[in-house]
Design an enzyme around this catalytic site. Structure first.
Site, PDB file in Angstrom:
ATOM      1  N   ASP A 127      -8.089 -53.250  21.876  1.00  0.00           N
ATOM      2  CA  ASP A 127      -8.499 -53.721  20.394  1.00  0.00           C
ATOM      3  C   ASP A 127      -9.047 -52.807  19.705  1.00  0.00           C
ATOM      4  OD1 ASP A 127      -7.836 -56.002  22.083  1.00  0.00           O
ATOM      5  OD2 ASP A 127      -9.367 -57.232  21.711  1.00  0.00           O
ATOM      6  N   SER A 472     -13.043 -63.066  19.715  1.00  0.00           N
ATOM      7  CA  SER A 472     -11.808 -62.502  20.537  1.00  0.00           C
ATOM      8  C   SER A 472     -10.670 -62.904  19.821  1.00  0.00           C
ATOM      9  CB  SER A 472     -11.711 -62.733  22.056  1.00  0.00           C
ATOM     10  OG  SER A 472     -10.427 -62.568  22.753  1.00  0.00           O
TER      11      SER A 472
END
Length: 558
Positions: A127, A472
């Site tokens: 990420d 998330s």
């Protein structure tokens, strides 16, 4: 173009006796006399075997080096860090996750700036790798290409990492045995690659491709595939072409390119983290971008992709039907993308998309424009007396468009998770998790464990969650994050009490607590900021320098 003109930064190691020490050092790592005449291309690898997202990137870095060398450059591979959100989520370790974006950017800038690389290839797989690499390259502003490490294959029975998190909640509810949880745990992650839905990694890879900083299809390739190997070789060669044409990140990362990225993120139903990261990336290249740009673009761009977490399909299945290139062609033809934006191919976005074939007629992953999943953006920028500077919600419409309920207030993610799993949290509650913002956490942890537990316990449509932390890309449900100002900085979230009535409205784009301005002011006058949680080390430095989430949580806005 001659190599002399290509070598804008590495020429200090070519000529004269004063450069002998530098040449001697490089001879020891394999340079020849001919290599000193070539442009140097730094290959920034985020390899590590601590996470499947990055475990294969060492090999991809070698392939990028081959491409640069064959095109007439001299590649030098160096490493930067990665962390694993999937491993750290729900723990104190997650405080370091967003911090890693800054460490990656700082390290790429530091190494490339010190060593005098003429061009850069950066390869990211998890990420924070993606925005970290782009921020580092943007600061340096030398010809650069980003390569995405690729998506993971689906686990057994179409599972992935979010399946594991939600299995924990299902077990707490009594709907899943420990044996079944173990079977999902054992088979959900079958090998290399980033988490398989339209979570943050795939969202950011797609945004970067749409922005023009990676080659066509780089965002939509399986991690272990011949296509990904070729993508790396092509990226190495592309840097030499950019050097010849003197095309730098600032030529590509324009305001219009960021608008293209936002458009594609919305069409894909992408992660709320894209808001945070795109703001930070724009800051790095001195492009004005704000939360209002997400509002403006979101009013006209629909959600078209039926991808996890709120949808059905995985990135590997989108790869199989052509990736995001046909989607961008659809958006371009509809006038929703700026086709004249320059890309790392040296051509414009419209030129890159000119001959792209449409999706197969029978596919059901990408909806047509006249039959969208949602007619406008799922990324909602909410303001109100709880979020004067804004907040970010991910609302697809499946959760409903408004939620009102009494606050149940928590000062940490861990306490919230315990109360969800033990049944304290009830239908109708609005969970408030505060002091988890950029400064307060510090580090703005993702609330994946609580949101997954909510879904696993079957409360996805019955419980809302708001926080000055973030989420998330795998989170879904009625959730609002990035609340600014954060509680640690004296934002109104700091004075919410159990039982206060909170309303989230994705139609009016508001986040309100049912208190008068006078009562909020009275509570704030009595409020005192908690002492910093860290006084030494990277977390203390981060808390001291980081900006508001509404500005991208950057650390160099000095």
């Amino acid at each position: 173009m001659s190599n002399d003109k290509r070598r804008q930064y590495s020429s200090q190691v070519v000529d004269g006796p004063t450069k002998a020490p530098a040449r001697a050092m490089l001879r020891a790592v394999g340079f020849t006399d001919e290599d000193f005449k070539k442009p140097q291309v730094g290959i920034a690898s985020t390899w590590s075997n601590l996470t499947p997202c990055n475990m294969h990137i060492d090999k991809l870095a070698v392939e990028a080096g081959v491409g640069a060398d064959e095109a007439g450059g001299k590649s030098i591979i160096f490493n930067t860090i990665t962390i694993s959100d999937g491993i750290a989520n729900g723990t104190i370790g997650m405080k370091y996750s967003l911090v890693s974006r800054e460490v990656i950017a700082d390290s790429i800038e530091t190494v490339a700036g010190c060593e005098g690389f003429d061009g850069i290839v950066a390869i990211g797989g998890c990420d924070k790798n993606m925005p970290g690499c782009i921020i580092g390259m943007a600061r340096l502003n030398r010809p650069s290409v980003f390569v995405y490490g690729g998506t993971i294959a689906p686990g057994k029975n179409h599972t992935d990492i979010i399946s594991v998190f939600e299995a924990v909640g299902a077990h707490a509810k009594g709907d899943m045995s420990l044996i079944d949880v173990k079977q999902i745990e054992d088979t959900a992650i079958p090998g290399p690659g980033a988490c398989g839905g339209m979570y943050t990694a795939n969202t950011m890879a797609s945004a970067i491709e749409a922005m023009g900083m990676s080659l066509p299809n780089s965002s939509a390739q399986n991690a272990t595939s011949d296509h990904k190997i070729q993508d790396c070789r092509d990226a190495g060669a592309a840097v030499l072409n950019l050097l010849d044409r003197d095309i730098k990140p600032s030529d590509i990362m324009t305001r219009e390119a960021f608008e293209n990225a936002i458009t594609v993120v919305i069409a894909l139903g992408g992660s709320t983290n894209a808001v945070l990261h795109l703001l930070a990336m724009a800051h790095a290249v001195n492009v004005e971008l704000s939360l209002e740009d997400f509002v403006r673009i979101g009013e006209r761009v629909p959600v078209l992709a039926d991808l996890r977490p709120s949808g059905h399909y995985m990135m590997s299945e989108l790869v199989a039907i052509g990736g995001i290139q046909p989607l961008m062609k659809i958006l371009l033809d509809a006038g929703l993308l700026h086709g004249d934006c320059l890309t790392v191919t040296g051509n414009t976005l419209a030129e890159n998309l000119k001959d792209v074939a449409p999706y197969p007629s029978e596919q059901t992953i990408i909806r047509p424009l006249d039959n969208p999943i949602k007619k406008d953006s799922h990324l909602r920028i909410l303001r109100g007396n709880l979020a004067p500077e804004g907040s970010v919600a991910k609302i697809t419409g499946k959760e409903g468009l408004a939620f009102t309920g009494p606050a149940r207030v928590f000062a940490s993610e861990e306490e919230t998770l315990e109360r969800i799993l033990d049944g304290t949290v009830k239908a109708g509650d609005v969970l408030v998790i505060r002091y988890e913002g950029p400064k307060g956490g510090p580090g703005m942890r993702e609330m994946l464990s609580p949101t997954s537990a909510i879904m696993g316990k079957g409360l996805g449509q019955d419980v809302a969650l708001i926080t000055d932390g973030r989420f998330s890309g795998g989170s879904h449900g009625f959730v609002v994050g990035h609340i600014s100002p954060e509680a640690q900085s004296g934002g109104p979230l700091a004075i919410v009490e159990d039982g206060d009535i909170i309303t989230i409205d994705a139609e009016t784009n508001t986040l309100e607590v049912n208190l008068s301005d006078a009562e909020i002011a009275e509570r704030l006058a009595k409020w005192q900021a908690p002492a910093p949680r860290y006084n030494r080390g990277v977390l203390a430095k981060y808390a001291h320098t980081v900006s508001s989430a509404s500005l991208g949580a950057v650390t160099d806005d000095l």
